[in-house]
Design a protein around this motif. Sequence first.
Motif, PDB file in Angstrom:
ATOM      1  N   ILE A  12      -3.947   0.706   2.888  1.00 16.44           N
ATOM      2  CA  ILE A  12      -2.563   0.930   2.467  1.00 16.44           C
ATOM      3  C   ILE A  12      -2.097   2.233   3.094  1.00 16.44           C
ATOM      4  O   ILE A  12      -2.759   3.272   2.945  1.00 16.44           O
ATOM      5  CB  ILE A  12      -2.440   1.021   0.935  1.00 16.44           C
ATOM      6  CG1 ILE A  12      -2.915  -0.279   0.277  1.00 16.44           C
ATOM      7  CG2 ILE A  12      -0.999   1.306   0.531  1.00 16.44           C
ATOM      8  CD1 ILE A  12      -2.874  -0.235  -1.233  1.00 16.44           C
ATOM      9  N   ARG A  45       0.912   4.150   6.212  1.00 14.06           N
ATOM     10  CA  ARG A  45       2.018   4.097   7.165  1.00 14.06           C
ATOM     11  C   ARG A  45       1.472   3.871   8.574  1.00 14.06           C
ATOM     12  O   ARG A  45       0.367   4.293   8.894  1.00 14.06           O
ATOM     13  CB  ARG A  45       2.823   5.399   7.125  1.00 14.06           C
ATOM     14  CG  ARG A  45       3.554   5.626   5.803  1.00 14.06           C
ATOM     15  CD  ARG A  45       4.482   6.844   5.885  1.00 14.06           C
ATOM     16  NE  ARG A  45       5.307   6.933   4.690  1.00 14.06           N
ATOM     17  CZ  ARG A  45       4.935   7.528   3.565  1.00 14.06           C
ATOM     18  NH1 ARG A  45       3.743   8.106   3.500  1.00 14.06           N
ATOM     19  NH2 ARG A  45       5.720   7.555   2.514  1.00 14.06           N
ATOM     20  N   ALA A  75       1.409   3.195  -3.787  1.00 18.30           N
ATOM     21  CA  ALA A  75       0.311   2.915  -2.867  1.00 18.30           C
ATOM     22  C   ALA A  75      -1.014   3.448  -3.401  1.00 18.30           C
ATOM     23  O   ALA A  75      -2.065   2.823  -3.228  1.00 18.30           O
ATOM     24  CB  ALA A  75       0.605   3.519  -1.498  1.00 18.30           C
ATOM     25  N   GLU A 108       6.990   5.464  -2.895  1.00 12.71           N
ATOM     26  CA  GLU A 108       6.085   4.541  -2.204  1.00 12.71           C
ATOM     27  C   GLU A 108       4.640   5.005  -2.314  1.00 12.71           C
ATOM     28  O   GLU A 108       3.729   4.219  -2.576  1.00 12.71           O
ATOM     29  CB  GLU A 108       6.463   4.449  -0.727  1.00 12.71           C
ATOM     30  CG  GLU A 108       7.644   3.569  -0.422  1.00 12.71           C
ATOM     31  CD  GLU A 108       7.773   3.411   1.080  1.00 12.71           C
ATOM     32  OE1 GLU A 108       7.484   2.318   1.574  1.00 12.71           O
ATOM     33  OE2 GLU A 108       8.144   4.392   1.760  1.00 12.71           O
ATOM     34  N   ILE A 146       3.551  -3.328  -1.352  1.00 15.02           N
ATOM     35  CA  ILE A 146       2.998  -2.008  -1.060  1.00 15.02           C
ATOM     36  C   ILE A 146       1.527  -1.946  -1.443  1.00 15.02           C
ATOM     37  O   ILE A 146       0.702  -1.414  -0.701  1.00 15.02           O
ATOM     38  CB  ILE A 146       3.781  -0.917  -1.827  1.00 15.02           C
ATOM     39  CG1 ILE A 146       5.252  -0.935  -1.426  1.00 15.02           C
ATOM     40  CG2 ILE A 146       3.172   0.462  -1.579  1.00 15.02           C
ATOM     41  CD1 ILE A 146       6.122  -0.028  -2.277  1.00 15.02           C
ATOM     42  N   ASN A 147       1.193  -2.479  -2.601  1.00 13.32           N
ATOM     43  CA  ASN A 147      -0.167  -2.352  -3.133  1.00 13.32           C
ATOM     44  C   ASN A 147      -0.633  -3.709  -3.644  1.00 13.32           C
ATOM     45  O   ASN A 147      -0.227  -4.155  -4.719  1.00 13.32           O
ATOM     46  CB  ASN A 147      -0.172  -1.331  -4.265  1.00 13.32           C
ATOM     47  CG  ASN A 147      -1.564  -1.003  -4.762  1.00 13.32           C
ATOM     48  OD1 ASN A 147      -2.467  -1.833  -4.732  1.00 13.32           O
ATOM     49  ND2 ASN A 147      -1.741   0.221  -5.234  1.00 13.32           N
ATOM     50  N   VAL A 179       5.687   2.140   3.868  1.00 16.72           N
ATOM     51  CA  VAL A 179       4.314   1.927   3.429  1.00 16.72           C
ATOM     52  C   VAL A 179       4.011   0.435   3.387  1.00 16.72           C
ATOM     53  O   VAL A 179       4.753  -0.338   2.788  1.00 16.72           O
ATOM     54  CB  VAL A 179       4.065   2.556   2.049  1.00 16.72           C
ATOM     55  CG1 VAL A 179       2.659   2.229   1.549  1.00 16.72           C
ATOM     56  CG2 VAL A 179       4.256   4.062   2.108  1.00 16.72           C
ATOM     57  N   THR A 180       2.943   0.029   4.046  1.00  9.20           N
ATOM     58  CA  THR A 180       2.538  -1.367   4.050  1.00  9.20           C
ATOM     59  C   THR A 180       1.054  -1.451   3.756  1.00  9.20           C
ATOM     60  O   THR A 180       0.352  -0.442   3.683  1.00  9.20           O
ATOM     61  CB  THR A 180       2.826  -2.039   5.409  1.00  9.20           C
ATOM     62  OG1 THR A 180       2.139  -1.320   6.434  1.00  9.20           O
ATOM     63  CG2 THR A 180       4.311  -2.076   5.702  1.00  9.20           C
ATOM     64  N   SER A 181       0.585  -2.669   3.568  1.00 16.52           N
ATOM     65  CA  SER A 181      -0.846  -2.875   3.344  1.00 16.52           C
ATOM     66  C   SER A 181      -1.306  -4.050   4.181  1.00 16.52           C
ATOM     67  O   SER A 181      -0.524  -4.948   4.505  1.00 16.52           O
ATOM     68  CB  SER A 181      -1.124  -3.149   1.865  1.00 16.52           C
ATOM     69  OG  SER A 181      -0.474  -4.330   1.437  1.00 16.52           O
TER      70      SER A 181
END
Length: 342
Positions: A320, A322, A148, A144, A176-177, A243-245
């Motif tokens: 981007i 956590r 990212a 991840e 993620i990205n 992991v997020t954005s």
Amino acid sequence: MTSERIPVTLLTGFLGAGKTTLLNRILTGDHGRRYAVIVNEFGEVGIDIDLVLSSDEELFEMNNGCVCCTVRGDLIRTLYSLLERPEQFDAIIIETTGLADPGPVAQTFFVDATLQDRVALDSITTVVDARHIQDTLKQSAEAEEQIAFADQMVLNKVSLVSPQTLKSVERSLRAINPFAPIYKVDRADVPLDKILGKGSFDLERITELESGFLNPGHGEPGHVHDEHCQSHDHHDHTHDASVTSLVVESDQPMDAERLSDWLNEYLAENGQDILRAKGIIDAAGEDRRLVFQAVHMMVEGDFQRPWGPDEVRKSQLVFIGRNLNRAELQAGVMACAQNHPS
């Protein structure tokens, strides 16, 4: 003394993604350019053993003028040793192990004054295995992070999956990205001029991305053409992993000094969770676009080209990482608006 800084590509990707194949193409190709490639001596083999051989030397010169060296000490020292060689290189490539977080390596180029004068981080390029990445993402935080951190992705082995699976993989990567271009290839056969020397990490490069900064348009690398591509809600990208954005936007002119202070304070407190951040800012009283990007707690920014006469002036910030708190980030940015009570 060199007239221009030497571009550095940080090449990352999970175990088996195809970094070995890509590096071999660079080291043995008849491309007329001189690359220095730094590989890790631990973890997976960075390049073919026939190229590395069994030697105590840290530097291995190839017959096409490229140089490969293993990292047996501090990365800064290794870079210094390359820069001290009498012959110069067109570019340097640093390959991380398949289990590595590329963040600390990228931070090297923020903190060393000598390196800042001599080299420039050109991009963080991540090689992704189309066939296995979705399973890998369920099991590996490192995979991840590699996605990212990416300024661009080489999506490899695409012929090994169905078109439907490929679309699903692209959606997972984009979740993620949201801003890194995606190049779909087999056998890591991406034209080198597509990924090397493009200035993808350069702040000036962001100012050229325009609307593609958030979501690449039709026909652009990275655009996912599926049933969701007409959606206007690109502000939150979530998936099952950690992991997020998210994107924070504002139509209000920003107090540049206040925003800089807030961003530095926020990253100082939350930088371990913020893997990457980029932004184009409409600074009050300024005709130029303020552009910034960050890796963990390291942030840099500068005023770039003027706003165009037909451009809509607004601020866009991409985070981007956590544990992203949209309300907190939104409130922090909005408190930096020029008309916000201090």
